[in-house]
Design an enzyme around this catalytic site. Structure first.
Site: not given
Ligand code: SIN
Length: 276
Positions: A103, A105, A267
């Site tokens: 995906h 984001d 994040r």
């Molecule tokens: C994400 O932000 O889609 C998660 C990425 C990850 O956990 O490595």
């Protein structure tokens, strides 16, 4: 090709990914360094930093140097004082993790995020939990010409309910929203001007111009093409690693090969603009 004076940039593969050194995200970062980090992001699509320990405030401040911070429309707000922080966590009891499907984001937003900056602090003890990244420029450029012609001008729907519908049951946010949007299948990067494929397994539901069975077939063909290993790099996290990816030109997938172990990251996500 940019030249760099304030950071060092080491490519991970010829196609995508570079490791950045010479910058401390918990210290003062001058405008020239930010400009060079931004150039490295545009050039390599996902960039990695090692041994970084920014506080939450420093992490957010770093993100803000690239734009306003995004608040996820439906992820749990694990840190109520920091709605801009998305926690990425798995523990001994996890049976699934976020991002297990390829995906980009929140492509269901009308103006999906330009970039995401994930700081990992706990990784599984025996390895595992790597993240795969794929170049959507490469995916577009390596399509057969007749396929490129067919999808040019087509649009697709991206629906948060496909990726996050399960969260409605959790009922942990009063402002829970499941946005959906229509975007071009081929988008033009607003800074580089390069074309990138912009459909993904996580969020895309249907090509507007095709009947459902044809849409399903064309999307499956594009997803399989996007997942070509030669378009990818794979990042092995360590505590203190940071990945910063350009959502307009990449997709990613979090590998869940560490069931029974813990992994924890935070994040920040930088707002973007409407794909064209
Ligand atoms: C994400 O932000 O889609 C998660 C990425 C990850 O956990 O490595």
């Amino acid at each position: 090709m940019s030249t760099y004076q304030t950071i060092e940039v080491t490519k991970l593969t010829p196609v995508i990914g570079a490791e950045i050194s010479g910058v401390d995200l918990s210290g003062k970062i001058c405008d020239r360094q930010i400009e060079e980090i931004h150039n490295a992001l545009l050039e390599h699509l996902v960039i990695f930093f090692r041994d970084q320990e920014p506080t939450i405030e420093q992490h957010k401040a770093f993100g803000r140097r690239f734009g306003e911070l995004h608040v996820h429309p439906n992820a749990p707000q694990d840190l109520p004082d920091h709605p801009e922080i998305l926690v990425v966590a798995a523990d001994e009891n996890s049976r699934h993790v976020a991002g297990e499907v390829w995906h980009t984001d929140v492509s269901s937003d009308a103006e999906p995020p330009m970039g995401s900056i994930l700081h990992m602090s706990i990784v599984p003890p025996d390895g595992g939990g790597d993240t795969m990244f794929a170049s959507m420029y490469e995916a577009y450029e390596r399509l057969a010409e007749p396929v490129r012609q067919m999808i040019e001008g087509m649009t697709a729907f991206h629906d948060s309910a496909k990726a996050h519908g399960y969260r409605m049951k959790q009922n942990d946010r009063a402002d829970m929203a499941l946005p959906s949007s229509e975007h071009p299948i081929v988008r033009t990067h607003p800074v580089t001007g390069r074309k990138a494929l912009y459909v993904n397994r996580g969020f895309t539901t249907r090509i507007r111009q095709l009947p459902a069975p044809d849409s399903d077939a064309v999307l499956e063909m594009l997803y399989r093409h996007i997942e070509t290993p030669e378009f990818q790099c794979r990042f092995r996290w360590r505590p203190g690693s940071i990945a910063f990816w350009d959502n307009r030109a990449t997709q990613h997938r979090a590998l869940f090969d560490y069931q029974g172990e813990r992994r924890y990251g935070q994040r920040v996500t930088v707002c973007g603009d409407r794909p064209f």
